[in-house]
Design an enzyme around this catalytic site. Structure first.
Site, PDB file in Angstrom:
ATOM      1  N   ASN A  58      89.986   7.857  40.099  1.00  0.00           N
ATOM      2  CA  ASN A  58      89.406   7.924  41.512  1.00  0.00           C
ATOM      3  C   ASN A  58      88.235   7.175  41.637  1.00  0.00           C
ATOM      4  O   ASN A  58      87.694   6.404  42.652  1.00  0.00           O
ATOM      5  CB  ASN A  58      89.247   9.277  41.817  1.00  0.00           C
ATOM      6  CG  ASN A  58      90.622  10.083  42.250  1.00  0.00           C
ATOM      7  OD1 ASN A  58      91.014   9.575  43.195  1.00  0.00           O
ATOM      8  ND2 ASN A  58      91.029  10.726  41.446  1.00  0.00           N
ATOM      9  N   HIS A  92      91.172  17.026  45.184  1.00  0.00           N
ATOM     10  CA  HIS A  92      91.985  18.122  44.446  1.00  0.00           C
ATOM     11  C   HIS A  92      93.493  17.687  44.651  1.00  0.00           C
ATOM     12  O   HIS A  92      93.927  17.405  45.510  1.00  0.00           O
ATOM     13  CB  HIS A  92      91.695  19.408  44.852  1.00  0.00           C
ATOM     14  CG  HIS A  92      92.314  20.407  44.153  1.00  0.00           C
ATOM     15  ND1 HIS A  92      91.903  20.940  43.246  1.00  0.00           N
ATOM     16  CD2 HIS A  92      93.546  21.065  44.587  1.00  0.00           C
ATOM     17  CE1 HIS A  92      92.533  21.891  42.395  1.00  0.00           C
ATOM     18  NE2 HIS A  92      93.586  21.955  43.388  1.00  0.00           N
ATOM     19  N   MET A 136      84.759  18.266  36.489  1.00  0.00           N
ATOM     20  CA  MET A 136      85.724  19.532  36.420  1.00  0.00           C
ATOM     21  C   MET A 136      84.876  20.782  36.258  1.00  0.00           C
ATOM     22  O   MET A 136      85.047  21.701  35.398  1.00  0.00           O
ATOM     23  CB  MET A 136      86.543  19.343  34.916  1.00  0.00           C
ATOM     24  CG  MET A 136      87.354  18.254  35.453  1.00  0.00           C
ATOM     25  SD  MET A 136      88.565  18.208  36.813  1.00  0.00           S
ATOM     26  CE  MET A 136      90.114  19.263  36.319  1.00  0.00           C
ATOM     27  N   ARG A 137      83.856  20.973  37.255  1.00  0.00           N
ATOM     28  CA  ARG A 137      82.828  21.918  36.864  1.00  0.00           C
ATOM     29  C   ARG A 137      82.233  22.469  38.050  1.00  0.00           C
ATOM     30  O   ARG A 137      82.276  21.632  39.204  1.00  0.00           O
ATOM     31  CB  ARG A 137      81.559  21.342  36.333  1.00  0.00           C
ATOM     32  CG  ARG A 137      80.345  22.345  35.716  1.00  0.00           C
ATOM     33  CD  ARG A 137      79.280  21.414  34.722  1.00  0.00           C
ATOM     34  NE  ARG A 137      79.863  20.991  33.695  1.00  0.00           N
ATOM     35  CZ  ARG A 137      80.082  22.064  32.600  1.00  0.00           C
ATOM     36  NH1 ARG A 137      79.770  23.089  32.647  1.00  0.00           N
ATOM     37  NH2 ARG A 137      80.841  21.677  31.264  1.00  0.00           N
TER      38      ARG A 137
HETATM   39  C1  GAR Z   1      92.234  13.850  39.755  1.00  0.00           C
HETATM   40  O1  GAR Z   1      93.696  14.089  39.598  1.00  0.00           O
HETATM   41  C2  GAR Z   1      91.778  14.945  40.590  1.00  0.00           C
HETATM   42  O2  GAR Z   1      92.450  15.058  41.745  1.00  0.00           O
HETATM   43  C3  GAR Z   1      91.543  16.088  39.759  1.00  0.00           C
HETATM   44  O3  GAR Z   1      91.504  15.500  38.436  1.00  0.00           O
HETATM   45  C4  GAR Z   1      91.738  14.165  38.295  1.00  0.00           C
HETATM   46  C5  GAR Z   1      90.784  13.380  37.756  1.00  0.00           C
HETATM   47  O4  GAR Z   1      91.327  12.127  37.579  1.00  0.00           O
HETATM   48  N1  GAR Z   1      90.727  16.936  40.055  1.00  0.00           N
HETATM   49  C6  GAR Z   1      90.432  18.141  39.798  1.00  0.00           C
HETATM   50  O5  GAR Z   1      91.675  18.663  39.477  1.00  0.00           O
HETATM   51  C7  GAR Z   1      89.391  19.130  40.555  1.00  0.00           C
HETATM   52  N2  GAR Z   1      89.605  20.446  40.546  1.00  0.00           N
HETATM   53  P1  GAR Z   1      90.496  10.563  37.567  1.00  0.00           P
HETATM   54  O6  GAR Z   1      89.592  11.016  36.482  1.00  0.00           O
HETATM   55  O7  GAR Z   1      91.360   9.574  37.082  1.00  0.00           O
HETATM   56  O8  GAR Z   1      89.758  10.568  38.848  1.00  0.00           O
END
Ligand code: GAR
Length: 204
Positions: free
Chosen positions: A15, A110, A91-92
């Protein structure tokens, strides 16, 4: 006028990459002031450095509690002149001290259609529940876990043969489209919050 954006990451950073790509393509009216990770091994940090972005690592275990960690995060973000914040796979759960420092100015992405399946392993939760449709949500961050006002959502089908990986990949493609768009809306002052609802104001 361009808003100063900080991106918070914990892992692989696809992202973040989508944000950087949109920014480099001139599609994001922001100034990326830095990328902060809670994980020194995050691949996202390499992506940031490869594009000449400032990076920093703050490890939560080095602080006595969540409040102290939050204060350190606020101190760093303020030292960067941050105006808006994007959590991109961070993730925190942030302490309220961070939310209050940037009221209505923190976005999160999310991988589910909130309010379904908040928290960890959203794609696994969707498969286990048996939903036929899932997707992703960009929302403003409040003090809860994935509970803030919803800015944008995109839906994808859940197929009978899906695994957590195939569903995650289908959702991720939508995340990469949705997140830069949501950041653009926030950065250009086009989000107005009325209670739980976010009104998207027309382009001026
Ligand atoms: C993504 O799918 C994001 O939506 C999720 O972690 C992944 C990160 O991917 N986020 C969560 O689950 C937050 N609760 P990335 O590091 O490749 O962007």
């Amino acid at each position: 006028m361009t808003a100063n954006l900080a991106v918070l990451v914990s892992g692989r950073g696809t992202n973040l990459q989508a944000i950087i790509d949109a920014w480099e393509a001139g599609e994001l009216p922001v100034n990326i002031v830095g990328v902060l990770s809670d994980n020194p091994g995050a691949k996202a940090l390499e992506r940031a450095s490869a594009h000449g972005l400032r990076t920093a690592v703050l490890v939560a275990a080095s602080y006595p509690d969540r409040r102290a960690y939050g204060e350190a995060v606020v101190g760093l973000l303020e030292s960067w002149g941050t105006e808006i914040v994007a959590l991109a796979g961070f993730m925190r759960l942030l302490d309220p001290v961070v939310i209050r420092a940037f009221p209505g100015r923190i976005l999160n992405i999310h991988p589910s259609l909130l309010p379904a399946f908040p928290g960890l392993h959203a794609q696994r939760q969707a498969l286990e529940y048996g939903v036929r449709v899932s997707g992703c949500t960009v929302h403003l961050v409040d003090e809860g876990m994935d509970t803030g006002p919803i800015v944008l959502q995109a839906a994808v089908p859940v197929l009978p043969e899906d695994t957590e990986e195939t569903l995650a990949a289908r959702i991720l493609k939508e995340e990469h489209r949705l997140y830069p768009e949501a950041i653009r809306l926030l950065a250009t002052g086009r989000l107005k919050v009325e209670g739980r609802r976010v009104i998207i104001l027309p382009e001026r």
